[in-house]
Design a protein around this motif. Structure first.
Motif, PDB file in Angstrom:
ATOM      1  N   VAL A   1      89.241  11.713  85.939  1.00 44.59           N
ATOM      2  CA  VAL A   1      90.411  10.846  86.082  1.00 44.59           C
ATOM      3  C   VAL A   1      90.602  10.457  87.547  1.00 44.59           C
ATOM      4  O   VAL A   1      90.828   9.282  87.874  1.00 44.59           O
ATOM      5  N   ALA A   2      90.499  11.432  88.447  1.00 43.08           N
ATOM      6  CA  ALA A   2      90.651  11.142  89.869  1.00 43.08           C
ATOM      7  C   ALA A   2      89.555  10.207  90.363  1.00 43.08           C
ATOM      8  O   ALA A   2      89.811   9.252  91.105  1.00 43.08           O
ATOM      9  N   VAL A   3      88.311  10.471  89.951  1.00 39.33           N
ATOM     10  CA  VAL A   3      87.196   9.612  90.343  1.00 39.33           C
ATOM     11  C   VAL A   3      87.393   8.193  89.826  1.00 39.33           C
ATOM     12  O   VAL A   3      87.145   7.205  90.532  1.00 39.33           O
ATOM     13  N   SER A   4      87.850   8.059  88.599  1.00 43.88           N
ATOM     14  CA  SER A   4      88.056   6.736  88.019  1.00 43.88           C
ATOM     15  C   SER A   4      89.129   5.959  88.751  1.00 43.88           C
ATOM     16  O   SER A   4      88.991   4.749  88.997  1.00 43.88           O
ATOM     17  N   ILE A   5      90.202   6.632  89.126  1.00 38.11           N
ATOM     18  CA  ILE A   5      91.277   5.954  89.854  1.00 38.11           C
ATOM     19  C   ILE A   5      90.784   5.485  91.217  1.00 38.11           C
ATOM     20  O   ILE A   5      91.112   4.379  91.680  1.00 38.11           O
ATOM     21  N   ILE A   6      89.987   6.319  91.873  1.00 37.00           N
ATOM     22  CA  ILE A   6      89.431   5.927  93.181  1.00 37.00           C
ATOM     23  C   ILE A   6      88.567   4.684  93.048  1.00 37.00           C
ATOM     24  O   ILE A   6      88.676   3.728  93.833  1.00 37.00           O
TER      25      ILE A   6
END
Length: 320
Positions: A143-148
C-alpha cells in the motif's frame, strides 16, 4: 512353560488399548520431538484455519448458487457455475491481462535482478549497504509503495513526467492510458520485488566455485564467455526457481491493482484475482467467484507443470 510365559508377555499379547497408550507415552517422552511439535503448532493451526478450511469451503461453494447473506439459501446447482464461466468474456479477458502482466514482469524482473546481483556480488567496500538498500522495497508495504508510485507517476506533478520534460519529451498519462497502465504496474512490481530476486541470485552466484573462472581465464576466456559458459548454466536451478515462483506470483497479483488502478482504465489492468475479488465482495456472488478461483488455480497448476517439464529438459541439454 517358559515359552508360554514369554508368549504371554510378548508385545503381540498386549491389549490394543495398552499398546496405544504405551506408544503415546513413548512418543511424548521424547522432549525434543515434543518441543518441535509445540513450536510448529501455531503455524499448523494457521494453515488449517486460514488455508485448508477456506480451500475446501470454496470448492464446496463453487457448486452452489450463493449470492445471498445467509447460507441457508444456497441451492446446489452442479456445474452451472463452470458452464457459465466458459462463456464469460470478462473473466477470460482478466486472465489474458494476467498472462500479459506475467509475460512482462517475469523475464524482465529476472534479467534486471540478475544484473543487480552481478554488481552486488563484487567485493567492494560498503557493498552490504547497497544490498540492504536494494532489499528495502521488499519489506515495504504494498500500500505504501503504491501510494508513492501514484505520486511519482502523476501526469501533472509527478517526478517521472518532470524528468521527461527536462529531456524534451512530452508528459505521459501512465495510469490513465490503457496502453501504458499495465507496463507501469510491471515497472512498479519489478522495483518492489527485485531485491528478493537479487538475494536468490546472489546465493546462486556465491555457490559457483571460483576455480572455474580461474581455469577459464587461463584458457583465454573473457568475462562474457565465462558468464555464458559457466555462470548461466550453473545458475539453472536458481533461474528455474525464480521463474516458477514468478509465474505463480504474477498470476496472483492484486495489491497494486487494487490500490493504484482499480482494474482500469477501461479494464486494461483488470487481472484475474482482482476480478474474482470484485465478483465475490462487491457483487456478493461467492459461488461463481469460487468457481473462477478454482479455474485460476487449474491454469496456474498446468502452467507451472509445463514450465517445470520444459526447464528440466532444457537443464539436461545445457549441462549434458
Amino acid at each position: 512353560m517358559s515359552r508360554v510365559i514369554d508368549a504371554a508377555s510378548s508385545p503381540r499379547s498386549t491389549p490394543p488399548g495398552n499398546f496405544v497408550q504405551n506408544a503415546w507415552r513413548r512418543f511424548w517422552s521424547r522432549s525434543n520431538e515434543k518441543a518441535g511439535y509445540l513450536f510448529i503448532l501455531p503455524s499448523l493451526i494457521h494453515l488449517i484455519v486460514f488455508l485448508f478450511i477456506p480451500l475446501v469451503f470454496s470448492f464446496f461453494l463453487s457448486f452452489r448458487d450463493w449470492d445471498r447473506p445467509t447460507f441457508t439459501d444456497a441451492p446446489y446447482i452442479g456445474l452451472e457455475n463452470y458452464q457459465f464461466l466458459l462463456g464469460d468474456r470478462r473473466f477470460w479477458q482478466a486472465m489474458l491481462n494476467s498472462a500479459y502482466y506475467t509475460a512482462l514482469a517475469v523475464p524482465f524482473g529476472m534479467a534486471i535482478s540478475l544484473g543487480i546481483a552481478l554488481i552486488m556480488n563484487q567485493k567492494l567496500k560498503g557493498i552490504n549497504i547497497f544490498r540492504t538498500l536494494f532489499f528495502m522495497p521488499v519489506i515495504s508495504s504494498w500500500v505504501a509503495v503504491s501510494i508513492i508510485w501514484l505520486t511519482l507517476l502523476d501526469p501533472s506533478v509527478g517526478i517521472v513526467n518532470y524528468v521527461l520534460g527536462l529531456l524534451g519529451l512530452p508528459p505521459v498519462n501512465w495510469l490513465g492510458n490503457p496502453a501504458t497502465a499495465m507496463p507501469a504496474l510491471v515497472i512498479i512490481s519489478i522495483w518492489k520485488s527485485a531485491g528478493f530476486s537479487m538475494v536468490i541470485w546472489l546465493a546462486g552466484l556465491q555457490s559457483i566455485p571460483r576455480e572455474l573462472y580461474e581455469v577459464a581465464s587461463i584458457d583465454g576466456a573473457n568475462r562474457l564467455q565465462a558468464f555464458l559458459r559457466i555462470t548461466l548454466p550453473l545458475l539453472a536451478p536458481t533461474s528455474f526457481f525464480l521463474a516458477i515462483t514468478g509465474v505463480i506470483g504474477s498470476f496472483q497479483v492484486f495489491s497494486p491493482v487494487w490500490v493504484i488502478t482499480k482494474g482500469g482504465p477501461l479494464g486494461a489492468t483488470d487481472v484475474a484475482v482482482f476480478h474474482i475479488y470484485r465478483r465475490a465482495f462487491e457483487s456478493f456472488d461467492f459461488g461463481y467467484a469460487s468457481s473462477q478461483a478454482w479455474v485460476l488455480f487449474a491454469v496456474i497448476f498446468v502452467a507451472t507443470v509445463l514450465q517445470l517439464v520444459y526447464m528440466r529438459r532444457r537443464s539436461d541439454e545445457i549441462l549434458y
